[in-house]
Scaffold this active site. Structure first.
Site, mmCIF file in Angstrom:
data_model
loop_
_atom_site.group_PDB
_atom_site.id
_atom_site.type_symbol
_atom_site.label_atom_id
_atom_site.label_comp_id
_atom_site.label_asym_id
_atom_site.label_seq_id
_atom_site.Cartn_x
_atom_site.Cartn_y
_atom_site.Cartn_z
ATOM 1 C CG ASP A 8 -35.170 -0.516 19.260
ATOM 2 O OD1 ASP A 8 -34.675 -1.508 18.676
ATOM 3 O OD2 ASP A 8 -34.848 0.658 18.987
ATOM 4 C CG HIS A 9 -38.959 -0.666 16.396
ATOM 5 N ND1 HIS A 9 -38.744 0.235 17.420
ATOM 6 C CD2 HIS A 9 -38.619 -0.022 15.246
ATOM 7 C CE1 HIS A 9 -38.307 1.375 16.914
ATOM 8 N NE2 HIS A 9 -38.211 1.245 15.592
ATOM 9 C CB CYS A 65 -31.489 -0.638 19.420
ATOM 10 S SG CYS A 65 -29.954 0.285 19.552
ATOM 11 N N GLY A 66 -31.234 -0.835 16.551
ATOM 12 C CA GLY A 66 -30.775 -0.752 15.163
ATOM 13 C C GLY A 66 -29.264 -0.674 15.062
ATOM 14 C CB THR A 67 -26.899 1.830 15.754
ATOM 15 O OG1 THR A 67 -27.489 2.504 16.884
ATOM 16 C CG2 THR A 67 -27.472 2.400 14.460
ATOM 17 N N GLY A 68 -27.227 -0.331 18.233
ATOM 18 C CA GLY A 68 -26.644 -0.614 19.545
ATOM 19 C C GLY A 68 -26.309 0.655 20.311
ATOM 20 N N GLY A 70 -28.027 3.662 20.953
ATOM 21 C CA GLY A 70 -28.987 4.223 21.918
ATOM 22 C C GLY A 70 -29.068 3.360 23.164
ATOM 23 C CG MET A 71 -30.274 -0.777 22.986
ATOM 24 S SD MET A 71 -31.642 -0.760 24.178
ATOM 25 C CE MET A 71 -32.845 -1.768 23.303
ATOM 26 C CG HIS A 98 -8.089 -4.406 28.019
ATOM 27 N ND1 HIS A 98 -7.205 -3.660 27.271
ATOM 28 C CD2 HIS A 98 -7.564 -5.662 28.070
ATOM 29 C CE1 HIS A 98 -6.187 -4.431 26.895
ATOM 30 N NE2 HIS A 98 -6.390 -5.658 27.358
ATOM 31 N NE ARG A 132 -2.556 -2.822 31.128
ATOM 32 C CZ ARG A 132 -2.645 -4.067 30.642
ATOM 33 N NH1 ARG A 132 -2.448 -5.106 31.429
ATOM 34 N NH2 ARG A 132 -2.955 -4.270 29.365
ATOM 35 C CG HIS A 133 -7.372 -3.702 32.498
ATOM 36 N ND1 HIS A 133 -7.063 -2.771 31.532
ATOM 37 C CD2 HIS A 133 -6.700 -4.831 32.173
ATOM 38 C CE1 HIS A 133 -6.247 -3.319 30.646
ATOM 39 N NE2 HIS A 133 -6.005 -4.566 31.016
HETATM 40 C C1 RB5 Z 1 -34.904 2.885 15.755
HETATM 41 O O1 RB5 Z 1 -35.285 3.370 14.504
HETATM 42 C C2 RB5 Z 1 -33.437 3.190 16.002
HETATM 43 O O2 RB5 Z 1 -33.259 4.558 16.171
HETATM 44 C C3 RB5 Z 1 -32.944 2.433 17.224
HETATM 45 O O3 RB5 Z 1 -33.172 1.079 17.035
HETATM 46 C C4 RB5 Z 1 -31.476 2.551 17.545
HETATM 47 O O4 RB5 Z 1 -30.677 2.331 16.414
HETATM 48 C C5 RB5 Z 1 -31.062 3.739 18.290
HETATM 49 O O5 RB5 Z 1 -29.919 3.880 18.736
#
Ligand code: RB5
Length: 146
Positions: A8-9, A65-68, A70-71, A98, A132-133
């Site tokens: 995303d952005h 994404c910002g944190t990974g 949501g993806m 694993h 085992r995995h």
């Molecule tokens: C976008 O602001 C942010 O919410 C998105 O990039 C991501 O971090 C969501 O998990």
């Protein structure tokens, strides 16, 4: 390898760096977007990457994404996908060995570009251990309805 990517952005800058790097390493990269900094919704990019990986159109997926988070939450809804949010090289290796992770999720607001590149290298260089995995990831597939 053939790698499907999306962001995303919030993950665009890091994705661009990593796509450039992957191509320089000789990998084939197909990027589903986004291509702009306009605010957008991460599921719109996680779904095509996850479906493509599940369908065998790529060896791995890379989502930023910002944190990974949501993806990964989105990608893991797709049967056959094992998406991992990774912020260190130990986990990059372990989740391949694993969990047979097939989608790497990174947070641009969490990891710097140098660490992200090392995580990606480690992820791509590590094989699934099997053994085992195998039964454990089969249980994930059953929950997903795969
Ligand atoms: C976008 O602001 C942010 O919410 C998105 O990039 C991501 O971090 C969501 O998990």
């Amino acid at each position: 390898m053939r790698i499907l990517t999306g962001s995303d952005h919030g993950g665009l800058s890091l994705k661009k760096l990593l796509v450039e790097r992957l191509r320089a390493q000789g990998h084939e990269v197909v990027d589903v977007g986004t291509d702009t900094t306009t605010s957008c919704d991460y599921p719109d990019f996680a779904v095509p990457v996850a479906r493509g990986v599940a369908a065998g159109e790529a060896d791995f997926g890379l989502l930023v994404c910002g944190t990974g988070q949501g993806m990964a939450m989105t990608a893991n809804r797709v049967p056959g996908v094992r998406a991992a949010v990774v912020g260190d090289t130990f986990t990059a290796k372990a989740t391949r060995q694993h969990n047979d992770a097939n989608v790497l999720c990174l947070g641009e607001r969490v990891v710097g570009p140098g660490l992200a590149a090392e995580i990606l290298d480690q992820f791509l260089a590590t094989a699934f251990e099997g053994g085992r995995h195998i039964g454990r990831i089969a249980k994930i597939a059953r929950v997903q309805g795969a």
